[in-house]
Design a protein around this motif. Sequence first.
Motif, PDB file in Angstrom:
ATOM      1  N   GLY A 142       0.817  -1.208   0.000  1.00 44.33           N
ATOM      2  CA  GLY A 142       0.000   0.000   0.000  1.00 44.33           C
ATOM      3  C   GLY A 142       0.850   1.257   0.000  1.00 44.33           C
ATOM      4  O   GLY A 142       0.561   2.225  -0.732  1.00 44.33           O
ATOM      5  N   TYR A 143       1.921   1.266   0.797  1.00 48.82           N
ATOM      6  CA  TYR A 143       2.818   2.419   0.809  1.00 48.82           C
ATOM      7  C   TYR A 143       3.472   2.619  -0.549  1.00 48.82           C
ATOM      8  O   TYR A 143       3.599   3.752  -1.040  1.00 48.82           O
ATOM      9  N   ARG A 144       3.917   1.516  -1.168  1.00 53.56           N
ATOM     10  CA  ARG A 144       4.578   1.646  -2.462  1.00 53.56           C
ATOM     11  C   ARG A 144       3.612   2.132  -3.543  1.00 53.56           C
ATOM     12  O   ARG A 144       3.966   2.964  -4.391  1.00 53.56           O
ATOM     13  N   ILE A 145       2.384   1.616  -3.540  1.00 57.46           N
ATOM     14  CA  ILE A 145       1.394   2.043  -4.529  1.00 57.46           C
ATOM     15  C   ILE A 145       1.087   3.529  -4.380  1.00 57.46           C
ATOM     16  O   ILE A 145       1.059   4.288  -5.359  1.00 57.46           O
ATOM     17  N   VAL A 146       0.851   3.961  -3.150  1.00 60.63           N
ATOM     18  CA  VAL A 146       0.542   5.370  -2.904  1.00 60.63           C
ATOM     19  C   VAL A 146       1.713   6.246  -3.311  1.00 60.63           C
ATOM     20  O   VAL A 146       1.538   7.309  -3.945  1.00 60.63           O
ATOM     21  N   ASN A 147       2.922   5.827  -2.993  1.00 63.48           N
ATOM     22  CA  ASN A 147       4.090   6.637  -3.351  1.00 63.48           C
ATOM     23  C   ASN A 147       4.262   6.732  -4.866  1.00 63.48           C
ATOM     24  O   ASN A 147       4.640   7.784  -5.394  1.00 63.48           O
ATOM     25  N   ARG A 148       3.977   5.637  -5.578  1.00 64.71           N
ATOM     26  CA  ARG A 148       4.088   5.697  -7.038  1.00 64.71           C
ATOM     27  C   ARG A 148       3.074   6.673  -7.617  1.00 64.71           C
ATOM     28  O   ARG A 148       3.350   7.371  -8.598  1.00 64.71           O
ATOM     29  N   ALA A 149       1.904   6.716  -7.013  1.00 63.16           N
ATOM     30  CA  ALA A 149       0.888   7.659  -7.496  1.00 63.16           C
ATOM     31  C   ALA A 149       1.256   9.096  -7.161  1.00 63.16           C
ATOM     32  O   ALA A 149       1.098  10.003  -7.991  1.00 63.16           O
ATOM     33  N   LEU A 150       1.766   9.319  -5.945  1.00 61.12           N
ATOM     34  CA  LEU A 150       2.067  10.684  -5.507  1.00 61.12           C
ATOM     35  C   LEU A 150       3.444  11.161  -5.973  1.00 61.12           C
ATOM     36  O   LEU A 150       3.681  12.376  -6.082  1.00 61.12           O
ATOM     37  N   GLY A 151       4.350  10.220  -6.196  1.00 61.21           N
ATOM     38  CA  GLY A 151       5.689  10.592  -6.668  1.00 61.21           C
ATOM     39  C   GLY A 151       6.506  11.370  -5.663  1.00 61.21           C
ATOM     40  O   GLY A 151       7.309  12.226  -6.039  1.00 61.21           O
ATOM     41  N   LEU A 152       6.349  11.079  -4.375  1.00 61.88           N
ATOM     42  CA  LEU A 152       7.032  11.860  -3.343  1.00 61.88           C
ATOM     43  C   LEU A 152       8.456  11.390  -3.073  1.00 61.88           C
ATOM     44  O   LEU A 152       9.335  12.193  -2.756  1.00 61.88           O
ATOM     45  N   VAL A 153       8.704  10.071  -3.170  1.00 63.35           N
ATOM     46  CA  VAL A 153      10.006   9.504  -2.787  1.00 63.35           C
ATOM     47  C   VAL A 153      10.557   8.673  -3.933  1.00 63.35           C
ATOM     48  O   VAL A 153       9.910   7.699  -4.345  1.00 63.35           O
ATOM     49  N   PRO A 154      11.739   8.988  -4.459  1.00 62.28           N
ATOM     50  CA  PRO A 154      12.354   8.131  -5.484  1.00 62.28           C
ATOM     51  C   PRO A 154      12.665   6.759  -4.897  1.00 62.28           C
ATOM     52  O   PRO A 154      13.194   6.662  -3.782  1.00 62.28           O
ATOM     53  N   GLU A 155      12.330   5.694  -5.628  1.00 67.33           N
ATOM     54  CA  GLU A 155      12.598   4.342  -5.145  1.00 67.33           C
ATOM     55  C   GLU A 155      13.887   3.810  -5.743  1.00 67.33           C
ATOM     56  O   GLU A 155      14.203   4.058  -6.907  1.00 67.33           O
ATOM     57  N   THR A 156      14.639   3.052  -4.931  1.00 66.95           N
ATOM     58  CA  THR A 156      15.948   2.544  -5.332  1.00 66.95           C
ATOM     59  C   THR A 156      15.901   1.091  -5.777  1.00 66.95           C
ATOM     60  O   THR A 156      16.878   0.590  -6.336  1.00 66.95           O
ATOM     61  N   GLY A 157      14.789   0.392  -5.468  1.00 69.90           N
ATOM     62  CA  GLY A 157      14.713  -1.036  -5.744  1.00 69.90           C
ATOM     63  C   GLY A 157      15.027  -1.886  -4.536  1.00 69.90           C
ATOM     64  O   GLY A 157      14.833  -3.103  -4.546  1.00 69.90           O
ATOM     65  N   ASP A 158      15.536  -1.272  -3.470  1.00 70.75           N
ATOM     66  CA  ASP A 158      15.765  -1.982  -2.208  1.00 70.75           C
ATOM     67  C   ASP A 158      14.458  -1.935  -1.430  1.00 70.75           C
ATOM     68  O   ASP A 158      14.104  -0.916  -0.821  1.00 70.75           O
ATOM     69  N   ARG A 159      13.725  -3.034  -1.454  1.00 78.60           N
ATOM     70  CA  ARG A 159      12.338  -3.078  -0.975  1.00 78.60           C
ATOM     71  C   ARG A 159      12.170  -2.493   0.419  1.00 78.60           C
ATOM     72  O   ARG A 159      11.330  -1.619   0.642  1.00 78.60           O
ATOM     73  N   TRP A 160      12.972  -2.977   1.365  1.00 79.83           N
ATOM     74  CA  TRP A 160      12.738  -2.565   2.750  1.00 79.83           C
ATOM     75  C   TRP A 160      13.331  -1.191   3.045  1.00 79.83           C
ATOM     76  O   TRP A 160      12.760  -0.419   3.820  1.00 79.83           O
ATOM     77  N   ALA A 161      14.445  -0.860   2.408  1.00 84.50           N
ATOM     78  CA  ALA A 161      14.993   0.488   2.585  1.00 84.50           C
ATOM     79  C   ALA A 161      14.036   1.523   2.009  1.00 84.50           C
ATOM     80  O   ALA A 161      13.798   2.583   2.613  1.00 84.50           O
ATOM     81  N   ASP A 162      13.470   1.220   0.844  1.00 90.40           N
ATOM     82  CA  ASP A 162      12.500   2.142   0.244  1.00 90.40           C
ATOM     83  C   ASP A 162      11.277   2.303   1.139  1.00 90.40           C
ATOM     84  O   ASP A 162      10.755   3.416   1.308  1.00 90.40           O
ATOM     85  N   MET A 163      10.819   1.200   1.703  1.00 90.77           N
ATOM     86  CA  MET A 163       9.653   1.253   2.587  1.00 90.77           C
ATOM     87  C   MET A 163       9.926   2.201   3.757  1.00 90.77           C
ATOM     88  O   MET A 163       9.087   3.033   4.122  1.00 90.77           O
ATOM     89  N   HIS A 164      11.110   2.097   4.333  1.00 90.60           N
ATOM     90  CA  HIS A 164      11.465   2.954   5.470  1.00 90.60           C
ATOM     91  C   HIS A 164      11.471   4.423   5.048  1.00 90.60           C
ATOM     92  O   HIS A 164      10.941   5.286   5.755  1.00 90.60           O
ATOM     93  N   THR A 165      12.049   4.694   3.884  1.00 90.03           N
ATOM     94  CA  THR A 165      12.122   6.079   3.405  1.00 90.03           C
ATOM     95  C   THR A 165      10.733   6.640   3.106  1.00 90.03           C
ATOM     96  O   THR A 165      10.424   7.789   3.447  1.00 90.03           O
ATOM     97  N   ILE A 166       9.907   5.822   2.469  1.00 91.60           N
ATOM     98  CA  ILE A 166       8.546   6.272   2.140  1.00 91.60           C
ATOM     99  C   ILE A 166       7.765   6.595   3.409  1.00 91.60           C
ATOM    100  O   ILE A 166       7.015   7.584   3.456  1.00 91.60           O
ATOM    101  N   GLN A 167       7.967   5.798   4.442  1.00 92.06           N
ATOM    102  CA  GLN A 167       7.243   6.040   5.690  1.00 92.06           C
ATOM    103  C   GLN A 167       7.682   7.328   6.389  1.00 92.06           C
ATOM    104  O   GLN A 167       6.963   7.818   7.266  1.00 92.06           O
ATOM    105  N   GLN A 168       8.830   7.845   6.022  1.00 93.01           N
ATOM    106  CA  GLN A 168       9.239   9.135   6.566  1.00 93.01           C
ATOM    107  C   GLN A 168       8.421  10.282   5.972  1.00 93.01           C
ATOM    108  O   GLN A 168       8.360  11.368   6.529  1.00 93.01           O
ATOM    109  N   ARG A 169       7.781  10.030   4.798  1.00 89.65           N
ATOM    110  CA  ARG A 169       6.997  11.057   4.124  1.00 89.65           C
ATOM    111  C   ARG A 169       5.497  10.821   4.175  1.00 89.65           C
ATOM    112  O   ARG A 169       4.710  11.770   4.087  1.00 89.65           O
ATOM    113  N   ILE A 170       5.088   9.556   4.269  1.00 90.29           N
ATOM    114  CA  ILE A 170       3.671   9.208   4.161  1.00 90.29           C
ATOM    115  C   ILE A 170       3.261   8.376   5.364  1.00 90.29           C
ATOM    116  O   ILE A 170       3.998   7.493   5.804  1.00 90.29           O
ATOM    117  N   HIS A 171       2.079   8.673   5.895  1.00 91.35           N
ATOM    118  CA  HIS A 171       1.522   7.811   6.942  1.00 91.35           C
ATOM    119  C   HIS A 171       0.140   7.331   6.506  1.00 91.35           C
ATOM    120  O   HIS A 171      -0.725   8.130   6.138  1.00 91.35           O
TER     121      HIS A 171
END
Length: 442
Positions: A176-205
């Motif tokens: 859910g976090y990854r889908i929302v982030n792809r739609a909003l485009g807030l955090v560039p994803e690196t392909g590291d699943r869990w690192a990206d998840m942590h970074t996205i959670q710093q911007r989205i709740h």
Amino acid sequence: MSTKIVVIGAGSVSFGPAILRDLFAFAGDLRGSEIWLVDINAEALDVMARYADKLNAAFDQPFTLHATTDRREALPGAHFVIVSVAVDRLATWKLDWQIPLQHGVRHVLGENGGPGGLSHALRHIPLLLDIARDAEQLAPQAMLLNFTNPMSRLCMALDRYTRVRFVGLCHQIGEGYRIVNRALGLVPETGDRWADMHTIQQRIHITAAGLNHFTFILDLRDAQTGEDLYPLLRAQLAQMPADFELMSRRLMDVFGLFCASGDIHAGEYVGFAAETIALTGYDFHRYEQHGRKQWEQIQRIADSTEADLGALRKAVRPSGERAVPIIHAMLRDLNQYELSANIRNDGCISNLPGDAIVEVPAIVNARGVHGIQVGPLPKGLAAIMRREIEIQELVVEAGVKGDRNAALQALLLDPHIHSYAQATHLLDDLLKAHAEHLPQFA
């Protein structure tokens, strides 16, 4: 007194290494704990035990390690029991996928809902209940942390037929976090699943609730400013390519909330999912290839006589799964917030039955895992979930008692089934195909 943690299913290449790395990531706080690794596959267990020994050496022996094929040897006095087990996982799942298709059932995954989810549950309910009953007898105060699917159905069986404390854990909220982030485009994803998840959670709740693999976003906020991001999400989704989570977008347009589970998993509970999701099923070949590569890597470390302990230590980081963080929070009485936990409802979702198993945010402390009250779901979504809960009740009854009629009722209630003949012939074929794993139906 040291903490005793029993890991059942430790020989699994997708589960065992992740749990071990999580345990060692928390080695500073869990030092002195007794870890028991359990698996009925003695060869796989031996490799995993030797891998664990290497990690233990790399971290200056924080744990006392044991390995056994007999869970009853491991369970006495356990404080926590982590369970991830499967009955011949890939071979049986392939049948759960293929047999319904042969009967004209247009389903999209065949694991947790639909006729495949029925079959999956019938095999695993007796297994999980046997483990839980051993825990009841030998470790009555233990918390059982379940990863085995179908999550809602197995947790319901635990609730209805045992007295164990339990929580069901699933990482699908991350999708859910990854889908929302792809739609909003807030955090560039690196392909590291869990690192990206942590970074996205710093911007989205996200606050999401519902049933496992069928949760909906109730509230969406900028984690830094508190701004309501739902209006922006709706606007951005309207601009996304037509095939981007189309089923979830349709559900949002009709019922008001966006699904946090992703189309493929949520599609197991939606009769029209095949209109927008290709009937390709799970990528079994890719899963097998990835598993072989993982196993070769683990085996190389386990077999090494001169392992680079410094490199091993440096490579250990949290997997993103939540069992060990929850254990840590209970031991330290942290009142820790968890994004999702599968537990008994007891009013968390006010318009679903109190004894349903729901997936909701939770607080974890020394007394256990406590669901947060999120209020009611939109009426239409609640109606879909109530139907699914009734199906779950019938599936659990069928799995425990070997009741073919309860299994047939579950199929006839399922939105993927469109005729009596289809349901009866499909059920006969599923029971026949898996007969060696279904002694309760003999």
